[in-house]
Scaffold this active site. Structure first.
Site, PDB file in Angstrom:
ATOM      1  N   GLU A  33      44.187  34.507  50.769  1.00  0.00           N
ATOM      2  CA  GLU A  33      45.369  34.987  50.520  1.00  0.00           C
ATOM      3  C   GLU A  33      45.710  34.907  48.954  1.00  0.00           C
ATOM      4  OE1 GLU A  33      48.972  33.153  52.306  1.00  0.00           O
ATOM      5  OE2 GLU A  33      50.052  34.858  51.585  1.00  0.00           O
ATOM      6  N   GLU A  58      47.356  31.331  43.407  1.00  0.00           N
ATOM      7  CA  GLU A  58      48.755  31.394  42.779  1.00  0.00           C
ATOM      8  C   GLU A  58      48.569  31.158  41.247  1.00  0.00           C
ATOM      9  OE1 GLU A  58      51.776  32.071  42.562  1.00  0.00           O
ATOM     10  OE2 GLU A  58      52.102  32.643  44.628  1.00  0.00           O
ATOM     11  N   ASP A 108      53.902  41.162  43.543  1.00  0.00           N
ATOM     12  CA  ASP A 108      55.180  41.339  42.404  1.00  0.00           C
ATOM     13  C   ASP A 108      54.743  43.009  42.002  1.00  0.00           C
ATOM     14  OD1 ASP A 108      56.291  38.936  42.132  1.00  0.00           O
ATOM     15  OD2 ASP A 108      54.741  38.101  40.908  1.00  0.00           O
ATOM     16  N   LYS A 112      58.644  47.815  35.354  1.00  0.00           N
ATOM     17  CA  LYS A 112      58.862  48.729  34.088  1.00  0.00           C
ATOM     18  C   LYS A 112      57.190  49.120  33.761  1.00  0.00           C
ATOM     19  CE  LYS A 112      61.935  45.286  32.097  1.00  0.00           C
ATOM     20  NZ  LYS A 112      61.825  44.039  31.315  1.00  0.00           N
ATOM     21  N   ASP A 144      57.466  45.556  50.556  1.00  0.00           N
ATOM     22  CA  ASP A 144      58.704  46.407  51.179  1.00  0.00           C
ATOM     23  C   ASP A 144      59.026  47.279  49.970  1.00  0.00           C
ATOM     24  OD1 ASP A 144      59.201  44.250  49.119  1.00  0.00           O
ATOM     25  OD2 ASP A 144      61.322  43.792  49.550  1.00  0.00           O
TER      26      ASP A 144
HETATM   27  C1  LIG Z   1      56.846  38.390  45.206  1.00  0.00           C
HETATM   28  S1  LIG Z   1      56.051  37.041  45.524  1.00  0.00           S
HETATM   29  C2  LIG Z   1      55.486  36.903  47.227  1.00  0.00           C
HETATM   30  C3  LIG Z   1      55.221  35.543  47.816  1.00  0.00           C
HETATM   31  C4  LIG Z   1      54.787  35.601  49.227  1.00  0.00           C
HETATM   32  N1  LIG Z   1      53.522  35.971  49.264  1.00  0.00           N
HETATM   33  C5  LIG Z   1      55.779  35.940  50.116  1.00  0.00           C
HETATM   34  O1  LIG Z   1      55.377  37.212  50.556  1.00  0.00           O
HETATM   35  O2  LIG Z   1      56.872  35.498  50.210  1.00  0.00           O
HETATM   36  C6  LIG Z   1      54.602  37.234  44.442  1.00  0.00           C
HETATM   37  C7  LIG Z   1      53.791  35.956  44.402  1.00  0.00           C
HETATM   38  O3  LIG Z   1      52.432  36.468  43.901  1.00  0.00           O
HETATM   39  C8  LIG Z   1      52.048  35.552  42.796  1.00  0.00           C
HETATM   40  N2  LIG Z   1      51.314  36.203  41.814  1.00  0.00           N
HETATM   41  C9  LIG Z   1      51.871  37.254  40.979  1.00  0.00           C
HETATM   42  N3  LIG Z   1      50.732  37.908  40.229  1.00  0.00           N
HETATM   43  C10 LIG Z   1      49.634  36.954  40.791  1.00  0.00           C
HETATM   44  C11 LIG Z   1      48.443  37.358  40.602  1.00  0.00           C
HETATM   45  N4  LIG Z   1      47.817  38.218  39.530  1.00  0.00           N
HETATM   46  N5  LIG Z   1      47.512  36.418  41.084  1.00  0.00           N
HETATM   47  C12 LIG Z   1      47.800  35.505  42.028  1.00  0.00           C
HETATM   48  N6  LIG Z   1      49.167  35.357  42.252  1.00  0.00           N
HETATM   49  C13 LIG Z   1      50.072  36.344  41.697  1.00  0.00           C
HETATM   50  C14 LIG Z   1      53.516  35.030  42.198  1.00  0.00           C
HETATM   51  O4  LIG Z   1      53.433  33.803  41.456  1.00  0.00           O
HETATM   52  C15 LIG Z   1      54.458  35.018  43.358  1.00  0.00           C
HETATM   53  O5  LIG Z   1      54.311  33.987  43.938  1.00  0.00           O
END
Ligand SMILES: C[S@@+](CC[C@H](N)C(=O)[O-])C[C@H]1O[C@@H](n2cnc3c(N)ncnc32)[C@H](O)[C@@H]1O
Length: 331
Positions: A33, A58, A108, A112, A144
């Site tokens: 994941e 993460e 994420d 931008k 979403d």
């Molecule tokens: C919008 S949150 C979604 C968290 C969770 N999956 C949820 O659905 O509630 C995006 C997560 O991805 C992590 N993240 C962002 N860029 C990442 C990357 N390049 N590699 C691993 N994790 C990343 C962020 O730290 C954050 O916890």
């Protein structure tokens, strides 16, 4: 598979590639994941698949800490959470065809324009994902954000190594799914979610080599200048070659020499660390430039470029300065 993860794991400290059976204590299918955030989904995967090794990636320390505590509290022996960007893990930690399932929930969006290159769903990362999954492996993505869904649909549909398991580009419901934190927020706000389900087919994967440790870089040179004179002459500068960018920022006087702070950005890895300029043996006027231990750097081609660029700059400071040795040798 008996051991619970108690040790902090990071892509910078693990072997490249990782010997997963050693890390899990058994050979098992690997489920990944990416960006597990709150960790609910990751823990659910571990309970649902006791036969598999569940790997969570993460970049948020808080999320990692929370997940590490939950793993110990719930005594889940089949989870390993790793501090790593997905791009780094896919490039360095996994062999081709090693993953059985991949889950990406609400990545994420990086709205931008100038930040689009940080998006997880892009051609290079998807090619690495296809390379690291075995035929039959499944890839699940949820978002979403309509724009993100459209962009992902376009990328996924243009990926010969993946077959869509759904009758349309995405579904707006995925019955039986455990709801993640961001998914819950989207439901609460009335935003529709877009769920993707793909399967790795038998088509050859794009060639994405596993990036291993490069030879340790180091330079030895002679210069009439003292540490103090080199320190005074130093100003921050940048160097680049291809997709590798290096920023040489602050310099500090350390106990064993000068410490030069560097940011090394390569396509699969970013390192914020330092180089050490130290006396070479007992010889006055001879210096060694090498990686310091600050920030647990790994020898990569970018680190080699950093040592080469800085040693060349230090030598350029005086006409009588000269290089004795450079490792690895330049072509
Ligand atoms: C919008 S949150 C979604 C968290 C969770 N999956 C949820 O659905 O509630 C995006 C997560 O991805 C992590 N993240 C962002 N860029 C990442 C990357 N390049 N590699 C691993 N994790 C990343 C962020 O730290 C954050 O916890």
């Amino acid at each position: 598979m008996q051991t619970i993860q108690t040790r902090k794991l990071s892509a910078l400290a693990l072997p490249w590639p990782v010997k997963w059976p050693e890390l899990f204590g058994a050979k098992c299918p690997l489920i990944l994941e990416i960006g597990f955030g709150g960790g609910t989904y990751l823990l659910h995967l571990a309970r649902q698949h006791p036969e598999a090794g569940i790997i969570g990636l993460e970049i948020s320390n808080q999320s990692l800490l929370r997940a590490e505590r939950a793993v110990v509290r719930e005594r889940l022996p089949n989870i390993r959470v790793i501090h790593s960007r997905a791009e780094t893990a896919l490039g360095h930690l996994f062999e081709p065809e090693s993953l059985s399932e991949v889950h990406i929930n609400f990545p994420d969006p990086w709205f931008k324009r100038g930040h689009h290159h940080r998006r997880l769903m892009q051609r290079d990362t998807l090619d690495a994902l296809v390379s690291r999954t075995r035929p039959g492996a499944r890839l699940f993505l949820a978002t979403d954000i309509r724009e993100y869904a459209e962009m992902s649909a376009e990328l996924l549909e243009a990926t010969p190594g993946l077959d869509n398991l759904l009758p349309a580009s995405w579904a707006n419901e995925m019955p039986g799914r455990i709801v993640t934190k961001y998914e819950g927020r989207a439901h609460f706000a009335g935003r529709p979610c877009h769920y993707f389900a793909y399967q790795r087919n038998q088509q050859p994967a794009p060639f994405v080599p596993v990036v291993r440790d490069a030879p340790m870089p180091h330079a030895v040179f002679a210069s009439p200048l003292s540490f103090d004179e080199m320190h005074t002459a130093y100003t921050p500068f940048k160097a680049a070659a291809g997709d590798t960018h290096i920023g040489f920022s602050e310099v500090y006087q350390g106990r064993s020499g000068l410490i030069i702070e560097i940011h090394v950005s390569e396509p699969t890895i970013e390192q914020h660390t330092a180089l050490l300029l130290a006396p070479h043996g007992d010889m006055t006027g001879e210096y060694t430039l090498k990686m310091s231990t600050l920030g647990h750097p790994r020898p990569t081609e970018g680190m080699q470029l950093a040592v080469r660029a800085l040693s060349e700059w230090l030598i350029s400071l005086h006409p009588d300065a000269r290089l004795f040795q450079h490792k690895p040798e330049s072509e």
